[in-house]
Design a protein around this motif. Structure first.
Motif, short mmCIF file in Angstrom:
data_model
loop_
_atom_site.label_atom_id
_atom_site.label_comp_id
_atom_site.label_asym_id
_atom_site.label_seq_id
_atom_site.Cartn_x
_atom_site.Cartn_y
_atom_site.Cartn_z
N GLY A 54 -39.34 -0.20 -37.73
CA GLY A 54 -40.02 -1.36 -38.33
C GLY A 54 -39.74 -2.65 -37.30
N VAL A 55 -39.27 -2.62 -36.24
CA VAL A 55 -39.13 -3.78 -35.44
C VAL A 55 -40.48 -4.03 -34.69
CG1 VAL A 55 -38.04 -4.80 -33.58
CG2 VAL A 55 -36.90 -3.41 -35.11
N ARG A 56 -41.08 -5.10 -34.83
CA ARG A 56 -42.29 -5.61 -34.40
C ARG A 56 -42.02 -6.71 -32.99
NH1 ARG A 56 -45.18 -6.88 -40.05
NH2 ARG A 56 -45.13 -4.76 -40.92
N ASN A 57 -43.14 -6.46 -31.92
CA ASN A 57 -43.15 -7.38 -31.09
C ASN A 57 -44.42 -7.78 -30.58
OD1 ASN A 57 -40.09 -7.93 -29.92
ND2 ASN A 57 -40.19 -5.55 -30.13
N TYR A 58 -44.54 -8.88 -30.31
CA TYR A 58 -45.95 -9.50 -29.89
C TYR A 58 -45.96 -10.12 -28.56
CZ TYR A 58 -46.63 -8.66 -34.66
OH TYR A 58 -47.13 -8.12 -36.21
N VAL A 59 -47.14 -10.09 -27.82
CA VAL A 59 -47.22 -10.82 -26.74
C VAL A 59 -47.29 -12.20 -27.26
CG1 VAL A 59 -49.70 -10.62 -26.62
CG2 VAL A 59 -48.51 -11.05 -24.52
N ASP A 60 -47.00 -13.32 -26.59
CA ASP A 60 -47.05 -14.64 -27.05
C ASP A 60 -48.32 -15.03 -27.39
OD1 ASP A 60 -44.01 -15.88 -24.53
OD2 ASP A 60 -44.05 -14.60 -26.60
N SER A 61 -49.03 -14.87 -26.62
CA SER A 61 -50.75 -15.27 -26.92
C SER A 61 -51.17 -14.71 -28.10
CB SER A 61 -51.66 -14.95 -25.76
OG SER A 61 -51.51 -13.45 -25.68
N VAL A 62 -50.74 -13.82 -28.84
CA VAL A 62 -51.01 -13.72 -30.31
C VAL A 62 -50.20 -13.87 -31.14
CG1 VAL A 62 -52.53 -11.61 -29.08
CG2 VAL A 62 -50.39 -11.28 -30.36
N LYS A 63 -49.19 -14.22 -31.16
CA LYS A 63 -48.01 -14.67 -32.07
C LYS A 63 -48.58 -15.36 -33.01
CE LYS A 63 -43.78 -13.45 -29.37
NZ LYS A 63 -42.41 -13.92 -28.92
N GLY A 64 -48.30 -15.17 -34.29
CA GLY A 64 -48.92 -16.08 -35.21
C GLY A 64 -50.20 -15.87 -35.70
N ARG A 65 -50.69 -15.11 -35.11
CA ARG A 65 -52.30 -14.61 -35.27
C ARG A 65 -52.51 -13.19 -35.59
NH1 ARG A 65 -56.20 -15.17 -31.42
NH2 ARG A 65 -54.69 -15.13 -29.62
N PHE A 66 -51.76 -12.46 -34.72
CA PHE A 66 -51.97 -10.93 -34.92
C PHE A 66 -51.00 -10.20 -35.81
CE2 PHE A 66 -54.84 -9.79 -31.01
CZ PHE A 66 -55.68 -10.86 -31.29
N THR A 67 -51.11 -9.19 -36.72
CA THR A 67 -49.93 -8.68 -37.14
C THR A 67 -50.25 -7.22 -37.07
OG1 THR A 67 -49.93 -10.24 -38.95
CG2 THR A 67 -48.99 -8.27 -39.46
N ILE A 68 -49.14 -6.44 -36.53
CA ILE A 68 -49.09 -4.97 -36.63
C ILE A 68 -48.59 -4.39 -37.80
CG2 ILE A 68 -47.12 -4.85 -35.26
CD1 ILE A 68 -48.26 -2.18 -33.60
N SER A 69 -49.02 -3.28 -38.23
CA SER A 69 -48.52 -2.60 -39.43
C SER A 69 -48.58 -1.19 -39.39
CB SER A 69 -48.78 -3.21 -40.84
OG SER A 69 -50.14 -3.23 -40.83
N ARG A 70 -47.73 -0.52 -40.19
CA ARG A 70 -47.87 1.06 -40.02
C ARG A 70 -47.62 1.50 -41.62
NH1 ARG A 70 -43.52 2.97 -35.36
NH2 ARG A 70 -44.38 5.33 -36.57
N ASP A 71 -48.53 2.57 -41.81
CA ASP A 71 -48.58 3.34 -42.93
C ASP A 71 -48.09 4.63 -42.71
OD1 ASP A 71 -48.97 4.54 -45.46
OD2 ASP A 71 -50.66 3.32 -45.99
N ASN A 72 -46.94 4.69 -42.78
CA ASN A 72 -46.32 6.05 -42.30
C ASN A 72 -47.09 7.33 -43.21
OD1 ASN A 72 -44.75 5.32 -40.21
ND2 ASN A 72 -43.18 4.63 -41.65
N ALA A 73 -47.14 7.11 -44.39
CA ALA A 73 -47.56 7.97 -45.53
C ALA A 73 -49.06 8.32 -44.93
CB ALA A 73 -47.94 7.51 -46.86
N LYS A 74 -49.79 7.55 -44.27
CA LYS A 74 -51.24 7.85 -43.76
C LYS A 74 -51.29 8.02 -42.27
CE LYS A 74 -53.51 5.23 -47.55
NZ LYS A 74 -54.51 4.16 -47.73
N ASN A 75 -49.92 8.09 -41.85
CA ASN A 75 -50.07 8.11 -40.14
C ASN A 75 -51.13 7.14 -39.53
OD1 ASN A 75 -48.31 10.29 -40.49
ND2 ASN A 75 -50.00 11.64 -40.76
N THR A 76 -51.08 5.91 -39.80
CA THR A 76 -51.88 5.05 -39.37
C THR A 76 -51.50 3.85 -39.11
OG1 THR A 76 -53.76 5.99 -40.80
CG2 THR A 76 -54.08 3.64 -39.88
N VAL A 77 -51.92 3.14 -37.80
CA VAL A 77 -51.21 1.90 -37.39
C VAL A 77 -52.43 0.93 -37.56
CG1 VAL A 77 -51.56 2.23 -35.23
CG2 VAL A 77 -49.77 0.56 -35.81
N TYR A 78 -52.00 -0.24 -37.89
CA TYR A 78 -53.32 -1.11 -38.04
C TYR A 78 -52.79 -2.39 -37.08
CZ TYR A 78 -53.94 1.14 -42.45
OH TYR A 78 -54.29 2.20 -43.29
#
Length: 116
Positions: A54-78
């Protein structure tokens, strides 16, 4: 591991877009799910990543604007992208990565175009 990315398109600057990546296959071996992007004449760059812990990292240029998330039950990342800028225009790739052995799997890429 097979990856299917979707959700790209054309959006005006300041708008939002969501990307989806569905994973199939030996997903239990995946340690990191990530989104990369590649703009014309540029190298592919890491945009966001999330570890299995559950540790998330972002490139500086998208911090505060982009969000990554995972739904392990659906095997999906957004990837939720807000306040988009023209410089976010690129082909976005979903990637699944294992640490041992070190291996990376790639989706087919989805184009995001942000108009000014």
């Amino acid at each position: 591991v097979q990856l299917q990315a979707s959700g790209g398109g054309l959006v005006q600057a300041g708008g939002s877009l969501g990307l989806t990546c569905e994973a199939s296959g030996n997903i239990f071996s995946v340690d990191v799910m990530a989104w990369y992007r590649q703009a014309p004449a540029n190298q592919r760059e890491l945009v966001a990543a999330e570890t299995s812990g559950g540790v998330r990292n972002y490139v500086d240029s998208v911090k505060g604007r982009f969000t990554i998330s995972r739904d392990n039950a659906k095997n999906t990342v957004y990837l939720q992208m807000n306040s988009l800028k023209p410089e976010d225009t690129a082909v976005y790739y979903c990637s699944a990565q294992t640490i041992s052995p070190t291996r990376a799997y790639w989706g087919q890429g989805t184009l995001v175009t942000v108009s000014s």
